[in-house]
Design an enzyme around this catalytic site. Structure first.
Site, PDB file in Angstrom:
ATOM      1  N   GLY A   1      -1.812  32.356 -12.079  1.00 24.59           N
ATOM      2  CA  GLY A   1      -2.719  31.929 -13.159  1.00 24.59           C
ATOM      3  C   GLY A   1      -2.235  30.705 -13.916  1.00 24.59           C
ATOM      4  O   GLY A   1      -2.697  30.443 -15.023  1.00 24.59           O
TER       5      GLY A   1
ATOM      6  N   LYS B   1      -3.258  16.211 -21.731  1.00 23.70           N
ATOM      7  CA  LYS B   1      -2.402  16.741 -22.799  1.00 23.70           C
ATOM      8  C   LYS B   1      -1.688  15.607 -23.532  1.00 23.70           C
ATOM      9  O   LYS B   1      -1.507  15.645 -24.743  1.00 23.70           O
ATOM     10  CB  LYS B   1      -1.382  17.714 -22.214  1.00 23.70           C
TER      11      LYS B   1
HETATM   12  N1  HSE Z   1      -2.667  24.196 -15.437  1.00 21.24           N
HETATM   13  C1  HSE Z   1      -1.959  24.087 -16.665  1.00 21.24           C
HETATM   14  C2  HSE Z   1      -0.493  23.888 -16.362  1.00 21.24           C
HETATM   15  C3  HSE Z   1      -2.191  25.317 -17.485  1.00 21.24           C
HETATM   16  O1  HSE Z   1      -0.077  24.165 -15.234  1.00 21.24           O
HETATM   17  O2  HSE Z   1       0.261  23.447 -17.229  1.00 21.24           O
HETATM   18  C4  HSE Z   1      -1.659  25.204 -18.883  1.00 21.24           C
HETATM   19  O3  HSE Z   1      -2.270  24.176 -19.589  1.00 21.24           O
END
Ligand code: HSE
Length: 417
Positions: free
Chosen positions: A181, A199
């Site tokens: 997940g 981000k």
């Molecule tokens: N897909 C993202 C990661 C999930 O692997 O950091 C968390 O933002």
């Protein structure tokens, strides 16, 4: 908005994060926050919560005046934006984890917050469990913040760890990240650096007051990194990590990008393995600080959402201090970077764009060079993102001293190279 009565939450999304939040809230009764409705897309899926909580109608939440908080943790960027916008305009505080939606719509979201004066919190959108947004917002004055460098995508860090420490193949490592997940539903977003860029654009707003669309940032992912690169890195005493960097240059502007990078064992980021994230902040007086924690997964992400919900109790809102209360910084790309470039065929490298070459290693199958390039050239070209080329930055890659570059270039010309 001061919420003195109980927090009545309308939740959008019951996937990895939504379900994690539901469970976490059940274990934190002191928060006095209750999920009263959950809006989902797929009614066939079996859910681990009472059936009467669920609805397929977004207006059951958005038009319910007894709901004072909307938490949005869905995967659909356009739908998430509509939900956030409507919720704010309908007088509800909003907590979101949708980094892509936030990064791509930040100017309009800033405007909506000014207009409604309502809290819109999104700590979970960057570095999941690490409270990095609130720290940047509240703690670091931008004059003091020299640099911030971070591992901000859990999946790529997980894949690199599994590939180079446990010798898993890229495909197997990615599959595992998906099963656990961590990965986005479209894992290309992780692997090719889009998620980290999203981000980073959010964090740049809180660190330096820079509002930039992620597609204007210089970034790449880990898709081209080869085991041969990891061997060279190891030989030189480095590991390879996908690192987001922002550093104040001597002209006061900021250099920012997200690129694979060599990381030495003295660098705290070398300590960050698997789905963990980390950020090293350098400031005038505190010197170096290292933030570390889980950057992906159900409960770590839910923990940040939970903390935002708790912050609504004391009317917390982002002030965007660096943007509104100080002179915001601007990005600059007038600098050079020291890079490691591996390739199958020299024809794929535009030699005339290399300022100088420090190392050249030719081998059957794959060769590499260590060379200095102008970052503007990287921003304007694509050869270094092509399949047969892998470009990795050196640890302290930035070279600002243009004199050095000119002298080195001249010496190459004199040597007939
Ligand atoms: N897909 C993202 C990661 C999930 O692997 O950091 C968390 O933002």
């Amino acid at each position: 908005m001061a919420i003195n009565t109980s927090l009545r939450i309308g939740l959008f999304g019951f996937g990895v994060v939504g379900e994690g939040l539901y469970k976490a809230l059940q274990q934190t009764p002191t928060l006095q926050a209750t999920i009263v409705k959950i809006c989902i897309k797929n009614k066939e899926k079996k859910r681990n919560a009472p059936a009467d909580l669920f609805t397929l109608e977004k207006d059951d939440i958005l038009n319910d005046t007894s709901i004072n908080v909307v938490v949005e943790v869905i995967d659909d960027t356009a739908a998430a934006f509509t939900i956030v916008k409507t919720a704010l305009l309908n007088g509800k505080a909003v907590v979101s984890a949708s980094k892509k939606m936030i990064a791509e719509n930040l100017p309009e979201l800033l405007q909506l917050q000014l207009q409604t004066q309502l809290p819109f919190l999104y700590e979970a959108s960057a570095c999941a469990s690490i409270p990095v947004i609130r720290n940047l917002e509240e703690y670091f004055d931008n004059d003091l913040l020299h640099s911030i460098k971070g591992i901000i995508n859990g999946s790529t860090n997980f894949i690199l760890t599994k590939m180079f420490e446990e010798k898993l193949s890229f495909t197997d490592a990615l599959l595992l990240a998906q099963q656990l997940g961590f990965a986005e539903s479209n894992p290309t977003l992780d692997v090719e650096g889009f998620d980290a860029a999203n981000k980073w654009s959010i964090l740049l707003a809180h660190a330096y007051g820079i509002v930039i669309h992620p597609n204007k940032l210089l970034f790449n992912g880990i898709q081209n990194i080869q085991s041969a690169d990891a061997l060279v890195a190891k030989d030189k005493g480095y590991e390879i990590k996908l690192v987001a960097s922002a550093k104040k240059l001597s002209n006061g502007k900021v250099a920012a990008y997200v690129l694979p990078q060599f990381v030495s064992s003295q660098n705290p980021l070398s300590f960050v393995r698997n789905e963990y994230n980390g950020a090293v902040i350098e400031s005038s007086f505190a010197d170096k600080q290292f933030f570390y924690g889980k950057g992906a997964g159900s409960f770590p992400t839910a923990s940040a959402v939970l903390s935002d919900i708790g912050a609504l109790r004391y009317s917390y809102r982002y002030e965007y201090k660096k943007l509104y209360h100080q002179t915001p910084h601007t990005l600059d790309n007038n600098f050079y970077v020291r890079t490691y470039i591996s390739f199958e065929n020299l024809q794929h490298i535009p030699k005339e764009k290399l300022e100088w070459v420090e190392e050249w290693h030719s081998a059957e199958g794959r060769s590499y060079i260590v060379a200095v390039l102008h970052v503007k050239h990287l921003a304007e070209s694509n050869w270094w993102r092509e399949k047969n080329v892998s470009l990795i930055l050196h640890e302290d890659a930035i070279i600002e001293n243009i004199d050095i570059v000119t002298v080195k270039k001249k010496s190459l010309e004199l040597a007939g190279l």
